[in-house]
Design an enzyme around this catalytic site. Structure first.
Site, PDB file in Angstrom:
ATOM      1  CG  LEU A   1      -9.185   8.789  -2.832  1.00  0.00           C
ATOM      2  CD1 LEU A   1      -8.124   8.669  -3.916  1.00  0.00           C
ATOM      3  CD2 LEU A   1     -10.577   8.692  -3.426  1.00  0.00           C
TER       4      LEU A   1
ATOM      5  CD  GLU B   1     -19.922  -5.566  25.667  1.00  0.00           C
ATOM      6  OE1 GLU B   1     -20.804  -5.687  26.552  1.00  0.00           O
ATOM      7  OE2 GLU B   1     -20.068  -4.854  24.641  1.00  0.00           O
TER       8      GLU B   1
ATOM      9  CG  HIS C   1     -24.514 -14.291  33.889  1.00  0.00           C
ATOM     10  ND1 HIS C   1     -23.499 -13.931  34.731  1.00  0.00           N
ATOM     11  CD2 HIS C   1     -25.671 -13.887  34.477  1.00  0.00           C
ATOM     12  CE1 HIS C   1     -24.009 -13.330  35.798  1.00  0.00           C
ATOM     13  NE2 HIS C   1     -25.324 -13.311  35.678  1.00  0.00           N
TER      14      HIS C   1
ATOM     15  CE  LYS D   1      -5.248   5.136  -0.585  1.00  0.00           C
ATOM     16  NZ  LYS D   1      -6.511   4.397  -0.380  1.00  0.00           N
TER      17      LYS D   1
ATOM     18  CG  HIS E   1      -1.908  -1.108   1.257  1.00  0.00           C
ATOM     19  ND1 HIS E   1      -1.568  -2.403   1.589  1.00  0.00           N
ATOM     20  CD2 HIS E   1      -3.243  -1.115   0.997  1.00  0.00           C
ATOM     21  CE1 HIS E   1      -2.645  -3.163   1.538  1.00  0.00           C
ATOM     22  NE2 HIS E   1      -3.672  -2.415   1.188  1.00  0.00           N
TER      23      HIS E   1
ATOM     24  CG  HIS F   1      -3.694  -0.080   4.912  1.00  0.00           C
ATOM     25  ND1 HIS F   1      -4.533   0.249   5.950  1.00  0.00           N
ATOM     26  CD2 HIS F   1      -3.753   0.971   4.050  1.00  0.00           C
ATOM     27  CE1 HIS F   1      -5.062   1.434   5.733  1.00  0.00           C
ATOM     28  NE2 HIS F   1      -4.598   1.904   4.593  1.00  0.00           N
TER      29      HIS F   1
END
Length: 615
Positions: free
Chosen positions: A179, A356, A405, A239, A28, A68
């Site tokens: 992008l 969580e 539980h 980018k 990348h 990446h």
């Protein structure tokens, strides 16, 4: 470095990112190029880090959430003289330390594995929180995020938590390059859209041109000087910046540049600038000190106790003995019983509220800093954090997770609260340990044992009270099991764990009165499984019956089956598990409806014994 040198360093980082991806034929580079100036300024002006001592307690911590963009990270390591040009060009090849997405298993300067987007900031929050409340150190945590991952809900769990905890040692750098993988991101170059969201959670925000190195320098200085709030530096970038055929162009994500040599020439050619990164301040690791004496709670045989109660009491005792143990909970501490730890060790207890993903990420952040975290919630709710569990395993983090539980035995609350997939989920995690105790003394021992294990440790506990089957001095080695009923006349072996162990014992007693010998194994260690005991039982009784308060797929039955996948004959095996969708009913009614109560076990064992006897 002065301004001109920072600009040159940014170009070098782009060039080296292009070269690494070109050598690999994948990667990348364009995502790396957008953040190159941000990285150059951070590396040369603001990061305090000793690359020769990555464990230095005063080091700042850097997390590449947009994993990446690893070519940028590795190019920065080269600029810091941590690795050479020859190694840089081994990127993504077999045996190279420079993987497609960075992992701490390969490189000592990587805090945590990234690449599953939306995880870097939550883990960064955990590292920053450790710095504030556990390490009592003044290191800063810098997290480089992509704009695309801002769509992940886990990012905003982290943002709210960081704002609530007033983590002024945390800086999120958002590379807004417009992008994503398949096209434009949701907000494009609207920096305000991101800044408003962070500000709503109590963050200080700075909007900046990410290619103006002086402006970036001022933004980072402002972040470091901000008290009482975390800072988000929201940077507008392009980018593929610096190369005309790639800059702000769609369709190049995850691909080497089509003409890398021309791109390198356009950027001014290969350079070999070296950066002298600031040294960290002197610091000491100040882990809390326990009294060193572990006095676990004790129960006598015949008592009644819930394993969740035993978990809470044992964890509090462990916290007294060990000052490196910390506890986290997802706002159910009165149910999981971590509230007992909170009362005795408030400085090492962390309330994560109903988030969580953030809880598991925070535990990973604590583990990165050398602490021993125990994170607890209902077993059912850990499913939404599974990707964080998976990535913690990739990072090699040592975390104990408690799912309370579990199963239909919780009773009237219904299926939304019942953990019925958790054993399968945790067994599938690389290097994990999965433990399912059946009584209070066993639970206490396994809570203590988990602290010294590697990787992900999962401890499954139950809501209701059950009989204490073992004495307080009984040992329960991880990877072991307990044979609770055995004779030379056994015709079937029942393998149970947790709440089904007392049911299996009642079934065996009933069958014994009929003259049918039944062996009962308490398989408290679901992973690793006690292959030797299971194989011996299969040889001596000829048939196995597993019974579990869990779905049929991936749980206890499959763990038992794994003991016979080495080429030897597989014994006659029947599995009892929860196959229907439960409703609301009493615990006893739930076990009966699922076919995992004593009567169901006895009926199945009786039939299996007859079938096994037929040649």
């Amino acid at each position: 470095m002065d301004t001109a040198e920072l600009v040159e360093l940014g170009r070098q980082l782009r060039v080296d990112s292009i070269r690494a991806a070109a050598a690999a034929g994948s990667g990348h580079p364009t995502s790396s190029m957008s953040a190159a100036d941000l990285m150059a300024v951070l590396l040369a002006r603001h990061l305090r880090y000793d690359f020769d001592r990555p464990d230095h307690p005063g080091n700042d911590r850097f997390v590449l959430s947009k994993g990446h963009a690893s070519p940028l990270l590795y190019s920065a390591y080269k600029a810091a003289d941590a690795l050479g040009d020859e190694e840089l060009l081994t990127f993504r090849t077999l045996g190279s330390r420079l993987e497609g997405h960075p992992t701490p298993q390969q490189l000592p300067w990587v805090e945590t594995a990234t690449g599953s987007l939306g995880q870097g900031l939550p883990i960064g929050v955990g590292i920053a929180l450790a710095g504030k409340r556990l390490d009592h150190a003044d290191y800063r945590v810098w997290v480089l995020c992509g704009d695309g991952e801002m769509a992940e809900g886990s990012v905003w769990e982290a943002a709210e938590h960081a704002g609530h905890e007033r983590l002024d040692n945390l800086v999120a750098i958002v590379d807004v390059n417009r992008l994503g993988q398949r096209g434009p991101t949701r907000h494009g170059h609207d920096l305000g859209a991101y800044a408003r969201r962070f500000a709503a959670f109590g963050w200080h925000t700075v909007e900046v041109d990410g290619h103006d190195v002086d402006a970036v320098d001022r933004a980072f200085a402002e972040a470091a000087a901000t008290d009482g709030r975390p800072t988000a530096v929201v940077a507008r970038t392009l980018k593929g910046s610096g190369v005309a055929e790639a800059e702000d162009r769609e369709g190049l994500h995850g691909k080497p540049l089509p003409h890398p040599d021309a791109a390198v020439a356009e950027l001014g050619g290969v350079r070999d600038l070296r950066v002298r990164v600031q040294e960290p301040p002197a610091a000491r690791s100040l882990h809390a000190v326990g009294d060193g004496v572990l006095e676990l709670p004790r129960w006598e045989r015949g008592d009644e106790a819930a394993t969740r109660d035993a978990y809470g009491r044992a964890l509090a005792a462990l916290g007294t003995a060990r000052g490196d143990v910390v506890a986290l909970d997802g706002e159910v501490g009165d149910s999981t019983r971590t509230e007992l730890f909170a009362k005795e060790h408030p400085g090492r207890y962390f309330e994560c509220y109903i988030a969580e993903q953030q809880m598991v990420a925070e535990a990973a952040g604590f583990a990165v800093r050398g602490w021993v975290p125990y994170a607890s919630t209902f077993a059912a709710f850990l499913t939404r954090a599974h990707d964080f569990v998976r990535m913690a395993a990739v990072s090699g983090c040592g975390i104990t997770l408690n799912g309370s539980h579990a199963g239909v035995s919780i009773g009237q609350d219904g299926p939304s609260q019942m953990g019925l997939e958790d054993l399968a989920m945790m067994r599938a995690v690389h290097g994990s340990t999965v433990l399912y105790p059946c009584d209070a003394n066993q639970t206490a021992r396994l809570v203590a044992a988990a602290a010294d294990l590697d990787g992900i440790r999962y401890l499954r506990t139950s809501r209701g009270s059950g009989p204490v089957l073992y004495g307080p001095d009984e040992e329960f080695p991880v990877g072991g099991s307990k044979v609770l009923r055995s004779s030379g006349r056994d015709r079937v072996t029942v393998v149970a764990a947790g709440v089904t162990v007392p049911e299996a014992l009642r079934a065996a007693d009933a069958l014994a009165e009929e003259g049918t010998g039944v062996r009962v194994i308490d398989l408290y260690s679901v992973k690793p499984v006690d292959r030797g005991t299971l194989r011996q039982a299969a040889e001596e009784t000829g048939a196995l019956l597993t019974v579990e308060d869990h779905r049929e797929e991936g749980g206890l039955g499959d763990a038992v089956l794994d003991a016979f996948l080495d080429g030897r004959p597989v014994p006659r095996l029947v599995r009892l598990a929860v196959r229907t969708m439960p409703g609301s009913a009493t615990p006893a009614e739930q076990l009966r409806a699922a076919g995992i109560d004593a009567e169901s076990i006895a009926a199945s064992a009786r039939l299996l014994a007859v079938q096994a006897a037929v040649p």
